[in-house]
Motif scaffolding. Structure first.
Motif, PDB file in Angstrom:
ATOM      1  N   PHE A  55       0.845  -1.201   0.000  1.00  0.00           N
ATOM      2  CA  PHE A  55       0.000   0.000   0.000  1.00  0.00           C
ATOM      3  C   PHE A  55       0.870   1.237   0.000  1.00  0.00           C
ATOM      4  N   ASP A  56       0.579   2.150  -0.923  1.00  0.00           N
ATOM      5  CA  ASP A  56       1.289   3.423  -1.028  1.00  0.00           C
ATOM      6  C   ASP A  56       0.371   4.527  -0.496  1.00  0.00           C
ATOM      7  N   PRO A  57       0.691   5.111   0.690  1.00  0.00           N
ATOM      8  CA  PRO A  57      -0.198   6.126   1.262  1.00  0.00           C
ATOM      9  C   PRO A  57      -0.225   7.432   0.480  1.00  0.00           C
ATOM     10  N   ILE A  58       0.797   7.699  -0.316  1.00  0.00           N
ATOM     11  CA  ILE A  58       0.825   8.938  -1.091  1.00  0.00           C
ATOM     12  C   ILE A  58      -0.211   8.898  -2.211  1.00  0.00           C
ATOM     13  N   SER A  59      -0.227   7.800  -2.961  1.00  0.00           N
ATOM     14  CA  SER A  59      -1.186   7.664  -4.052  1.00  0.00           C
ATOM     15  C   SER A  59      -2.465   6.977  -3.609  1.00  0.00           C
ATOM     16  N   SER A  60      -2.487   6.476  -2.351  1.00  0.00           N
ATOM     17  CA  SER A  60      -3.622   5.729  -1.813  1.00  0.00           C
ATOM     18  C   SER A  60      -3.978   4.554  -2.710  1.00  0.00           C
ATOM     19  N   SER A  61      -2.941   3.888  -3.235  1.00  0.00           N
ATOM     20  CA  SER A  61      -3.139   2.735  -4.112  1.00  0.00           C
ATOM     21  C   SER A  61      -2.594   1.480  -3.453  1.00  0.00           C
ATOM     22  N   ILE A  62      -3.127   0.348  -3.855  1.00  0.00           N
ATOM     23  CA  ILE A  62      -2.722  -0.924  -3.277  1.00  0.00           C
ATOM     24  C   ILE A  62      -2.464  -1.928  -4.393  1.00  0.00           C
ATOM     25  N   THR A  63      -1.449  -2.749  -4.210  1.00  0.00           N
ATOM     26  CA  THR A  63      -1.118  -3.802  -5.162  1.00  0.00           C
ATOM     27  C   THR A  63      -1.241  -5.140  -4.459  1.00  0.00           C
ATOM     28  N   ILE A  64      -2.013  -6.047  -5.031  1.00  0.00           N
ATOM     29  CA  ILE A  64      -2.203  -7.366  -4.463  1.00  0.00           C
ATOM     30  C   ILE A  64      -1.098  -8.282  -4.975  1.00  0.00           C
ATOM     31  N   VAL A  65      -0.492  -9.035  -4.094  1.00  0.00           N
ATOM     32  CA  VAL A  65       0.599  -9.934  -4.461  1.00  0.00           C
ATOM     33  C   VAL A  65       0.279 -11.330  -3.938  1.00  0.00           C
ATOM     34  N   SER A  66       0.396 -12.327  -4.795  1.00  0.00           N
ATOM     35  CA  SER A  66       0.218 -13.709  -4.361  1.00  0.00           C
ATOM     36  C   SER A  66       1.558 -14.299  -3.992  1.00  0.00           C
ATOM     37  N   SER A  67       1.583 -15.114  -2.938  1.00  0.00           N
ATOM     38  CA  SER A  67       2.832 -15.777  -2.555  1.00  0.00           C
ATOM     39  C   SER A  67       3.112 -16.959  -3.476  1.00  0.00           C
ATOM     40  N   GLU A  68       2.127 -17.322  -4.303  1.00  0.00           N
ATOM     41  CA  GLU A  68       2.323 -18.379  -5.282  1.00  0.00           C
ATOM     42  C   GLU A  68       2.693 -17.744  -6.624  1.00  0.00           C
ATOM     43  N   ALA A  69       3.678 -18.312  -7.290  1.00  0.00           N
ATOM     44  CA  ALA A  69       4.133 -17.754  -8.571  1.00  0.00           C
ATOM     45  C   ALA A  69       3.119 -18.074  -9.678  1.00  0.00           C
ATOM     46  N   TYR A  70       2.748 -17.059 -10.409  1.00  0.00           N
ATOM     47  CA  TYR A  70       1.945 -17.284 -11.598  1.00  0.00           C
ATOM     48  C   TYR A  70       2.173 -16.107 -12.546  1.00  0.00           C
ATOM     49  N   GLU A  71       1.979 -16.346 -13.836  1.00  0.00           N
ATOM     50  CA  GLU A  71       2.399 -15.399 -14.858  1.00  0.00           C
ATOM     51  C   GLU A  71       1.712 -14.053 -14.742  1.00  0.00           C
ATOM     52  N   SER A  72       0.463 -14.041 -14.313  1.00  0.00           N
ATOM     53  CA  SER A  72      -0.291 -12.790 -14.286  1.00  0.00           C
ATOM     54  C   SER A  72      -0.066 -11.982 -13.020  1.00  0.00           C
ATOM     55  N   SER A  73       0.867 -12.423 -12.162  1.00  0.00           N
ATOM     56  CA  SER A  73       1.109 -11.703 -10.919  1.00  0.00           C
ATOM     57  C   SER A  73       1.521 -10.266 -11.218  1.00  0.00           C
ATOM     58  N   PRO A  74       0.842  -9.271 -10.618  1.00  0.00           N
ATOM     59  CA  PRO A  74       1.182  -7.868 -10.881  1.00  0.00           C
ATOM     60  C   PRO A  74       2.510  -7.473 -10.246  1.00  0.00           C
ATOM     61  N   CYS A  75       3.060  -8.335  -9.390  1.00  0.00           N
ATOM     62  CA  CYS A  75       4.327  -8.031  -8.738  1.00  0.00           C
ATOM     63  C   CYS A  75       5.245  -9.236  -8.805  1.00  0.00           C
ATOM     64  N   GLU A  76       5.395  -9.792  -9.998  1.00  0.00           N
ATOM     65  CA  GLU A  76       6.156 -11.019 -10.152  1.00  0.00           C
ATOM     66  C   GLU A  76       7.597 -10.846  -9.682  1.00  0.00           C
ATOM     67  N   ASN A  77       8.152  -9.619  -9.842  1.00  0.00           N
ATOM     68  CA  ASN A  77       9.550  -9.404  -9.490  1.00  0.00           C
ATOM     69  C   ASN A  77       9.789  -9.425  -7.987  1.00  0.00           C
ATOM     70  N   ILE A  78       8.735  -9.334  -7.186  1.00  0.00           N
ATOM     71  CA  ILE A  78       8.906  -9.340  -5.740  1.00  0.00           C
ATOM     72  C   ILE A  78       8.275 -10.593  -5.123  1.00  0.00           C
ATOM     73  N   ASP A  80      16.706  -4.095  -3.884  1.00  0.00           N
ATOM     74  CA  ASP A  80      17.334  -3.677  -5.141  1.00  0.00           C
ATOM     75  C   ASP A  80      17.471  -4.839  -6.126  1.00  0.00           C
ATOM     76  N   HIS A  81      17.729  -6.050  -5.584  1.00  0.00           N
ATOM     77  CA  HIS A  81      17.944  -7.209  -6.451  1.00  0.00           C
ATOM     78  C   HIS A  81      16.902  -8.308  -6.230  1.00  0.00           C
ATOM     79  N   ASN A  82      15.876  -8.011  -5.399  1.00  0.00           N
ATOM     80  CA  ASN A  82      14.774  -8.947  -5.162  1.00  0.00           C
ATOM     81  C   ASN A  82      15.266 -10.339  -4.762  1.00  0.00           C
ATOM     82  N   ARG A  83      16.027 -10.379  -3.671  1.00  0.00           N
ATOM     83  CA  ARG A  83      16.516 -11.672  -3.184  1.00  0.00           C
ATOM     84  C   ARG A  83      16.818 -11.583  -1.686  1.00  0.00           C
ATOM     85  N   TRP A  84      16.758 -12.745  -1.043  1.00  0.00           N
ATOM     86  CA  TRP A  84      17.115 -12.848   0.366  1.00  0.00           C
ATOM     87  C   TRP A  84      18.613 -13.108   0.494  1.00  0.00           C
TER      88      TRP A  84
END
Length: 368
Positions: free
Chosen positions: A226-249, A284-288
């Motif tokens: 959730f971004d409080p500045i734009s008041s927008s929210i992005t839904i992320v699934s913990s399961e990988a699938y192609e249509s994920s709006p946040c696949e990189n994270i 920065d590199h999306n990894r643990w």
């Protein structure tokens, strides 16, 4: 120099200086800046200090709020029997906060503008909209404006001094799924985020603030940003699938979904305990990345530890039998590597009654 009168114990009254080397007017202002939860400790300095700290002489509005170098740990002894303790992790001072004024369970806690807030929860198995604030100036819990929607186990964070609450066990009308509280105004406002249908009546496993955004991980595998500045929210699934709006994270949420302990954000890195090690998520590199330099004591038997940010240091807290183990780590961020220096690690005895760690919060997590 103005002086105070103090009884010397044998019936005689003598003049005394409150703090040597300071005019009493300035000394009184200094004493007024001692948070109420620390008064019992400072009343031992002298009889004049005890008299002043227990009187109405001081200007309590001068108090800066909760001390920044403390971690506030809520110990749960039994259902409805819980108590917050403030630990100064450097000098090992432990100060109990006043008991909750109500029989409350499953609340979430956050620090904002120098006060500790209790949000929602359950009272006699019923959802609660109650919000309580611990005021260190007067050393007591005070009731503040109630939530619009009663709930328990929601996502709760403070960003810019405002408290954001999302989801949780709510039931009923979900139009107020997300709310924000401004302590200066003293009122809750609904956030127009048409996303509740993604979550429904879902508890929040954990939440954190990273770069001014709310990251939430819910039970069931759904996460959100959730971004409080734009008041927008992005839904992320913990399961990988192609249509994920946040696949990189996806890597962040797929691992976060497996964790039961509290995470912490220090220097822009989200830290968690899993696979027997403390790891930090490199955005920065999306990894643990494994945290190096923790030593054997923090690697062995610490899998159920909670993490908390105290003055930009990573503090590790866990229960071991009837003691609480605390460790403080200074984080060194090098490109591609996470290292730390263990500043100290020690144990504190706790109550003889059965207990568990329910929550850990600090001023550094307020995002103020």
């Amino acid at each position: 120099m103005k002086k105070c009168k103090e009884n010397d114990g044998d019936g005689k009254v003598s003049d005394t200086t409150i703090i040597p080397g300071l005019p009493n007017e300035i000394a009184l202002d200094c004493l007024a800046r001692i948070p109420g939860l620390m008064h019992r400790k400072f009343t031992r300095v002298s009889r004049s200090w005890k008299t002043l700290l227990t009187s109405n002489t001081l200007n309590w509005n001068a108090s800066p709020g909760l001390p920044t170098n403390y971690v506030y740990v809520n110990l749960l002894f039994s259902i409805g029997d819980q108590r917050f303790f403030a630990w100064n992790l450097e000098d090992r001072a432990c100060l109990p906060l006043p008991a909750f004024p109500t029989n409350l369970t499953c609340a979430k806690f956050v620090v904002s503008r120098g006060r500790l807030f209790s949000i929602g929860g359950l009272i006699n198995s019923a959802n609660s909209a109650d919000v309580w604030a611990y005021d260190p100036c007067v050393n007591k819990w005070e009731s503040v404006a109630s939530l619009k929607l009663a709930r328990y186990e929601p996502a709760v964070v403070s960003i810019g001094g405002k408290i954001y609450v999302m989801g949780g066990g709510v039931g009923g009308d979900l139009s107020d799924w997300a709310e924000v509280y401004d302590p200066e105004v003293g009122a809750w406002t609904s956030l127009s985020i048409p996303c509740w249908h993604f979550f429904g009546d879902v508890f929040c496993r954990d939440s954190a603030v990273v770069n001014g955004k709310l990251y939430g991980m819910c039970y069931g595998g759904l996460g959100f940003i959730f971004d409080p500045i734009s008041s927008s929210i992005t839904i992320v699934s913990s399961e990988a699938y192609e249509s994920s709006p946040c696949e990189n994270i996806h890597t962040l949420f797929s691992t976060w979904n497996k964790l039961n302990q509290k995470t912490a954000v220090v220097k822009g890195i989200l830290f968690a305990y899993f696979d027997g090690k403390i790891r930090g998520y490199d955005f920065d590199h999306n990894r643990w990345l494994p945290l190096q330099g923790t030593g054997k004591r923090l690697r062995n038997g610490m899998s159920k530890a909670s993490l908390v940010n105290v003055e930009d240091k990573l503090c590790v807290i866990r229960k071991n039998a009837n003691t609480i183990i605390f460790a403080c780590l200074d984080i060194l961020k090098i490109p591609g590597i996470l290292r730390c220096n263990v500043l100290w690690c020690h144990s504190e005895a706790s109550s003889g009654r059965p207990w568990s760690i329910d929550a850990c919060v600090s001023l550094a997590e307020s995002g103020s």
